[in-house]
Design an enzyme around this catalytic site. Structure first.
Site, PDB file in Angstrom:
ATOM      1  N   ASN A   9      -3.170   2.074  -6.271  1.00 42.71           N
ATOM      2  CA  ASN A   9      -3.132   2.492  -4.864  1.00 42.71           C
ATOM      3  C   ASN A   9      -1.670   2.630  -4.460  1.00 42.71           C
ATOM      4  OD1 ASN A   9      -3.360   2.827  -2.117  1.00 42.71           O
ATOM      5  ND2 ASN A   9      -3.956   0.707  -1.695  1.00 42.71           N
ATOM      6  N   LYS A  11      -0.464   3.710  -1.773  1.00 42.84           N
ATOM      7  CA  LYS A  11      -0.227   3.585  -0.319  1.00 42.84           C
ATOM      8  C   LYS A  11       0.659   4.745   0.139  1.00 42.84           C
ATOM      9  CE  LYS A  11      -0.662  -1.322  -1.012  1.00 42.84           C
ATOM     10  NZ  LYS A  11      -0.650  -2.638  -0.418  1.00 42.84           N
ATOM     11  N   HIS A  98      -9.851  -0.335   3.002  1.00 40.48           N
ATOM     12  CA  HIS A  98      -8.723  -1.165   2.564  1.00 40.48           C
ATOM     13  C   HIS A  98      -8.291  -2.054   3.732  1.00 40.48           C
ATOM     14  CE1 HIS A  98      -4.709  -2.333   1.260  1.00 40.48           C
ATOM     15  NE2 HIS A  98      -5.114  -2.059   0.036  1.00 40.48           N
ATOM     16  N   GLU A 100      -5.546  -2.796   4.900  1.00 39.66           N
ATOM     17  CA  GLU A 100      -4.508  -2.222   5.778  1.00 39.66           C
ATOM     18  C   GLU A 100      -5.133  -1.241   6.773  1.00 39.66           C
ATOM     19  OE1 GLU A 100      -1.874  -0.913   2.665  1.00 39.66           O
ATOM     20  OE2 GLU A 100      -1.493  -3.004   2.151  1.00 39.66           O
ATOM     21  N   GLU A 170     -10.509  -7.822  -2.469  1.00 39.84           N
ATOM     22  CA  GLU A 170      -9.073  -7.918  -2.230  1.00 39.84           C
ATOM     23  C   GLU A 170      -8.802  -8.962  -1.151  1.00 39.84           C
ATOM     24  OE1 GLU A 170      -6.837  -4.283  -3.694  1.00 39.84           O
ATOM     25  OE2 GLU A 170      -7.213  -3.977  -1.571  1.00 39.84           O
ATOM     26  N   GLY A 176       0.119  -7.735  -1.679  1.00 41.60           N
ATOM     27  CA  GLY A 176       1.549  -7.533  -1.434  1.00 41.60           C
ATOM     28  C   GLY A 176       2.347  -8.810  -1.262  1.00 41.60           C
ATOM     29  N   SER A 216      -1.905  -8.544  -5.743  1.00 41.19           N
ATOM     30  CA  SER A 216      -0.815  -9.026  -6.596  1.00 41.19           C
ATOM     31  C   SER A 216      -1.190  -9.096  -8.079  1.00 41.19           C
ATOM     32  CB  SER A 216      -0.282 -10.373  -6.087  1.00 41.19           C
ATOM     33  OG  SER A 216       0.273 -10.209  -4.794  1.00 41.19           O
ATOM     34  N   GLY A 237      -1.636  -2.367  -6.180  1.00 40.59           N
ATOM     35  CA  GLY A 237      -0.709  -1.767  -5.224  1.00 40.59           C
ATOM     36  C   GLY A 237       0.691  -1.670  -5.819  1.00 40.59           C
TER      37      GLY A 237
HETATM   38  C1  PEP Z   1      -3.557  -3.113  -2.605  1.00 42.25           C
HETATM   39  O1  PEP Z   1      -2.848  -2.575  -1.793  1.00 42.25           O
HETATM   40  O2  PEP Z   1      -4.721  -2.736  -2.743  1.00 42.25           O
HETATM   41  C2  PEP Z   1      -2.995  -4.180  -3.435  1.00 42.25           C
HETATM   42  C3  PEP Z   1      -3.805  -4.890  -4.146  1.00 42.25           C
HETATM   43  O3  PEP Z   1      -1.636  -4.361  -3.362  1.00 42.25           O
HETATM   44  P1  PEP Z   1      -0.749  -5.337  -4.308  1.00 42.25           P
HETATM   45  O4  PEP Z   1      -1.191  -5.109  -5.723  1.00 42.25           O
HETATM   46  O5  PEP Z   1       0.663  -4.908  -4.073  1.00 42.25           O
HETATM   47  O6  PEP Z   1      -1.012  -6.729  -3.869  1.00 42.25           O
END
Ligand code: PEP
Length: 254
Positions: A9, A11, A98, A100, A170, A176, A216, A237
């Site tokens: 992803n 973003k 998601h 966000e 998630e 993040g 992460s 991400g």
């Molecule tokens: C995401 O944005 O779906 C995500 C899992 O981000 P990250 O891997 O940076 O935690």
């Protein structure tokens, strides 16, 4: 046997050239190293969809996803994109819900369940995200919270439709932050989600649905997370933005 998925992803990152160069290089490395045992999905900004599709068109292990769609098929929604428009680029997947989007754009369950419907009508595979905040986990309400997200987002679907869906667990506190859920924490929630799917549908259907972990995932923790019995890959991400990191995670999913 559920084939694992590694979905990056991006973003709001990468201009057109950077994005297409990234896809080309990743595909090249996957083929050269013969790492075609997992499905690799690039969830790009809308501007990359069409050209991205051309890069992966002949490869059955690669796909292009959008990161969002609107809940209506057309209308006066300035700046929005419909699932039918995404499908017209040749993209095959779309992230829905998601955290966000839920947090910054106040997306609610009613809208998200309509977005899922729009995707399915257009034969796009929705990657439906669920997950709890730290407050909710600390209050021991994460199971009921996730169950509600699953019920409200998905349980109106028929047996046939639910099998087109990919679920992504998630935890918001892991996105993040560099703090991933432990493999045990991920497995607990994934097994819980699969049980909920089994109760609503049946064991056979629940056993076929891919449930990804996101939050992460990095080169140094991907293999252990992906080795859990109900973890069918990851939604990535930050570590999906560098070819080397993303390749390490793809390797961990073989
Ligand atoms: C995401 O944005 O779906 C995500 C899992 O981000 P990250 O891997 O940076 O935690």
């Amino acid at each position: 046997m559920r084939t694992k998925i590694v979905a990056g992803n991006w973003k709001m990152n990468k201009n057109l050239k950077e994005g297409i160069d990234f896809i080309k290089e990743t595909v090249h490395q996957i083929i050269t190293a013969d790492l075609t045992g997992a499905e690799v999905i690039f969830a790009t900004p809308f501007i990359h969809l069409r050209k991205g599709v051309k890069e992966v068109k002949k490869l059955n292990f690669c796909a292009i996803a959008a990161q969002n769609c609107h809940w209506e098929n057309s209308g006066a929604y300035t700046g929005e994109i419909a699932a039918s428009m995404i499908a017209s680029t040749g993209a095959t997947h779309c992230i829905v819900g998601h955290s966000e989007r839920r947090q910054y754009f106040n997306e609610n369950s009613e809208q998200l369940s309509k977005k899922i419907n729009q995707c399915l009508e257009q034969e796009l595979t929705p990657i439906y995200c669920v997950g709890e905040t730290l407050d909710i986990r600390e209050a021991h309400r994460h199971y009921t919270h996730i169950e509600l997200q699953i019920v409200e987002g998905l349980f109106h679907l028929s047996e046939e439709q639910i099998q087109q869906v990919v679920v992504a667990y998630e935890p918001v506190w892991a996105i993040g932050t560099g703090v991933n859920a432990s493999p045990q924490q991920a497995q607990e929630i994934h097994a819980f989600i699969r049980k909920a799917l089994e109760h609503q549908y049946n064991a056979d259907i629940a056993g076929r649905i891919r449930i990804l972990y996101g939050g992460s995932v990095k080169p140094n923790n991907a293999a252990e997370l992906f080795s859990q019995p109900d973890v069918d890959g990851g939604l990535i991400g930050g570590a999906s933005l560098q070819v080397d990191d993303f390749m390490s995670i793809i390797r961990a999913a073989q």
